[in-house]
Scaffold this motif. Structure first.
Motif, PDB file in Angstrom:
ATOM      1  N   LYS A  44      85.489  23.714   8.015  1.00  0.00           N
ATOM      2  CA  LYS A  44      85.837  24.034   9.520  1.00  0.00           C
ATOM      3  C   LYS A  44      84.389  23.504  10.209  1.00  0.00           C
ATOM      4  O   LYS A  44      84.444  22.621  11.218  1.00  0.00           O
ATOM      5  N   PHE A  45      83.872  23.752   9.496  1.00  0.00           N
ATOM      6  CA  PHE A  45      81.773  24.156  10.048  1.00  0.00           C
ATOM      7  C   PHE A  45      82.251  22.331  10.635  1.00  0.00           C
ATOM      8  O   PHE A  45      81.021  22.250  11.179  1.00  0.00           O
ATOM      9  N   LEU A  46      81.821  21.375   8.933  1.00  0.00           N
ATOM     10  CA  LEU A  46      81.494  19.912   8.481  1.00  0.00           C
ATOM     11  C   LEU A  46      82.702  19.362  10.208  1.00  0.00           C
ATOM     12  O   LEU A  46      82.527  18.578  10.825  1.00  0.00           O
ATOM     13  N   MET A  47      83.941  19.551  10.346  1.00  0.00           N
ATOM     14  CA  MET A  47      84.704  19.380  11.178  1.00  0.00           C
ATOM     15  C   MET A  47      84.000  19.465  12.692  1.00  0.00           C
ATOM     16  O   MET A  47      84.050  18.103  13.349  1.00  0.00           O
ATOM     17  N   ALA A  48      83.900  20.256  12.792  1.00  0.00           N
ATOM     18  CA  ALA A  48      83.030  20.653  14.326  1.00  0.00           C
ATOM     19  C   ALA A  48      81.905  20.194  14.157  1.00  0.00           C
ATOM     20  O   ALA A  48      82.028  20.096  16.040  1.00  0.00           O
ATOM     21  N   GLY A  49      81.104  19.310  13.459  1.00  0.00           N
ATOM     22  CA  GLY A  49      80.472  17.916  13.595  1.00  0.00           C
ATOM     23  C   GLY A  49      80.513  17.728  13.628  1.00  0.00           C
ATOM     24  O   GLY A  49      79.628  16.450  13.874  1.00  0.00           O
ATOM     25  N   LYS A  50      82.008  16.522  13.793  1.00  0.00           N
ATOM     26  CA  LYS A  50      81.963  15.570  13.706  1.00  0.00           C
ATOM     27  C   LYS A  50      81.447  15.206  15.417  1.00  0.00           C
ATOM     28  O   LYS A  50      81.646  13.706  15.254  1.00  0.00           O
ATOM     29  N   SER A  51      81.839  15.463  16.441  1.00  0.00           N
ATOM     30  CA  SER A  51      82.059  15.334  17.418  1.00  0.00           C
ATOM     31  C   SER A  51      80.459  15.714  18.381  1.00  0.00           C
ATOM     32  O   SER A  51      80.171  15.418  19.524  1.00  0.00           O
ATOM     33  N   GLY A  52      79.863  16.200  16.860  1.00  0.00           N
ATOM     34  CA  GLY A  52      78.289  16.857  17.891  1.00  0.00           C
ATOM     35  C   GLY A  52      78.215  18.623  17.789  1.00  0.00           C
ATOM     36  O   GLY A  52      79.027  18.593  17.704  1.00  0.00           O
ATOM     37  N   LEU A  53      77.546  18.627  16.709  1.00  0.00           N
ATOM     38  CA  LEU A  53      77.480  20.365  16.299  1.00  0.00           C
ATOM     39  C   LEU A  53      77.238  21.448  17.398  1.00  0.00           C
ATOM     40  O   LEU A  53      75.534  20.997  17.257  1.00  0.00           O
ATOM     41  N   ASN A  54      77.872  21.849  18.418  1.00  0.00           N
ATOM     42  CA  ASN A  54      77.132  23.171  19.523  1.00  0.00           C
ATOM     43  C   ASN A  54      77.267  24.178  18.382  1.00  0.00           C
ATOM     44  O   ASN A  54      78.319  24.568  18.530  1.00  0.00           O
TER      45      ASN A  54
END
Length: 392
Positions: A44-54
């Motif tokens: 989920k951490f990697l998915m969150a970073g796909k559009s820019g990891l806030n």
């Protein structure tokens, strides 16, 4: 009596909270095993970073704490010790340069999670942290935690255990909330930072996928000027997520379609078109609304039963959005509900000494803007520190 540092630790869940707990424990010389039900960690951490990891939001500690509303003392204490400044320093310590956007949101220069996660896992490997994947927690057998694994049933006994199994959204990435049936003191999961379902009429179909810009959203005491999107299923996007908690709890969503134009000025522009102008002409050429806003105006006035004779300026400044409730739980960015803080002493389970909980499996709400990752890291760290000082 002097507390004795635990020699072994089990961390169940390999998202940000669990990995931070493993980092703190291993730094203290504890032998750590991390177990995760997925084939690889941090999905989920990697998915969150796909559009820019806030990662977090660059703001003072008081503003950060205020974003969590009526947070429990244990969460507030964790954030006070490990807030935005500490998150930024931690990421930079992993060799990840950061930048702060115009709204204060903080991102890695790489704009994705994978470089940070690789550096983090390398640090844990250098401390001999063992990571076991495809291990699904099934409960307890006496003092041991039990798992279904590719090699059959396994039982692990450790001096301390950290639970970091996430919420109940995006189950394909690892967090399915099934653990809640095995613990006392849980609250049913609810969607957070979520979209909402709308049964659109056919005339809205050409606008599916279109962003809606330059609006002001209000639900209860929550407000947003963020962009959002009309989808086939309803409405979603950052602007909606910012007010989704109030909407989920029953507050009406009101849209100001012309937030930079006073009602008086709207009336003047409408009148300037003359009495023979149609409503569509006034909206299009008199007020210069883009097609998607005009479509929303017609859709929602019809759904809300607003008469065509109603004052135009008032409706444009406060258009009610009639929806059919939150999108499915699994589609939410995060979830509220889970393990209640009253079931904990600090972050230790009252029902099971030596077992601590952290991250999104705790019952708290986080707004968008880096707050979810910040609190997951903070509570993972706090749970590990409590575990290090605990003794039977």
């Amino acid at each position: 009596m002097t507390a004795k540092t635990p020699q072994t630790a089990l961390v169940i869940g390999a998202g940000p909270a669990g990995l931070m707990a493993a980092e703190v424990l291993s730094a203290a010389g504890v032998r750590v095993t991390v177990a995760d039900r997925m084939p690889s960690v941090g999905r989920k951490f990697l998915m969150a970073g796909k559009s820019g990891l806030n990662l977090t939001k660059d703001e003072d500690p008081a503003a950060c704490l205020a974003a969590y509303g009526d947070a429990a003392p244990a969460l507030r204490d964790a954030l006070a010790d490990f807030g935005p400044a500490q998150v930024m320093a931690w990421a930079e310590g992993l060799g990840q340069p950061l930048f702060t956007g115009s709204t204060g949101r903080v991102f890695p220069v790489a704009m994705k999670a994978s470089p940070l996660l690789r550096a983090w896992l390398a640090r844990l490997a250098s401390r001999d942290v063992r990571i076991a994947t495809r291990w699904t927690w099934t409960g307890w057998d006496g003092a041991a935690a039990t798992f279904d694994t590719p090699d059959g049933a396994q039982a692990v006994t450790a001096d301390v255990t950290i639970l970091a199994m996430g919420g109940a959204s995006w189950r394909r990435l690892g967090s399915d909330g099934a653990w809640a049936a095995r613990l006392q003191g849980t609250t049913p999961f609810r969607p957070a930072n979520c979209g909402f379902r709308v049964a659109w009429s056919d005339h809205m179909a050409p606008f599916f996928g279109q962003p809606v810009k330059a609006t002001a959203l209000t639900a209860g005491t929550s407000t947003s000027r963020g962009e959002w999107v009309v989808t086939r299923e309803g409405i979603e996007g950052g602007g909606i997520y910012a007010v989704s908690r109030a909407m989920r709890d029953g507050a009406t969503l009101w849209i100001d379609l012309l937030p930079d134009l006073a009602a008086e000025r709207i009336g003047q522009r409408a009148a300037a078109k003359g009495g023979k102008a149609s409503l569509s002409q006034i909206l299009k050429s008199g007020l210069r609304l883009p097609p998607v806003k005009i479509a929303l105006f017609h859709e929602m006035t019809r759904r809300a039963g607003i008469a065509k004779t109603a004052p135009l300026a008032e409706t444009l400044k406060a258009l009610p959005v009639i929806h059919d409730g939150p999108a499915p739980l699994d589609a939410a960015i995060s979830t509220a509900g889970g393990l209640q803080f009253k079931a904990l002493s600090g972050l230790m389970l009252r029902e099971r000494a030596g077992v601590f909980a952290c991250g999104e499996m705790l019952d708290w709400d986080a707004p968008t803007g880096g707050y979810l990752i910040t609190a997951s890291l903070a509570t993972g760290r706090a749970a590990a520190l409590e575990a290090l000082s605990w003794h039977p």
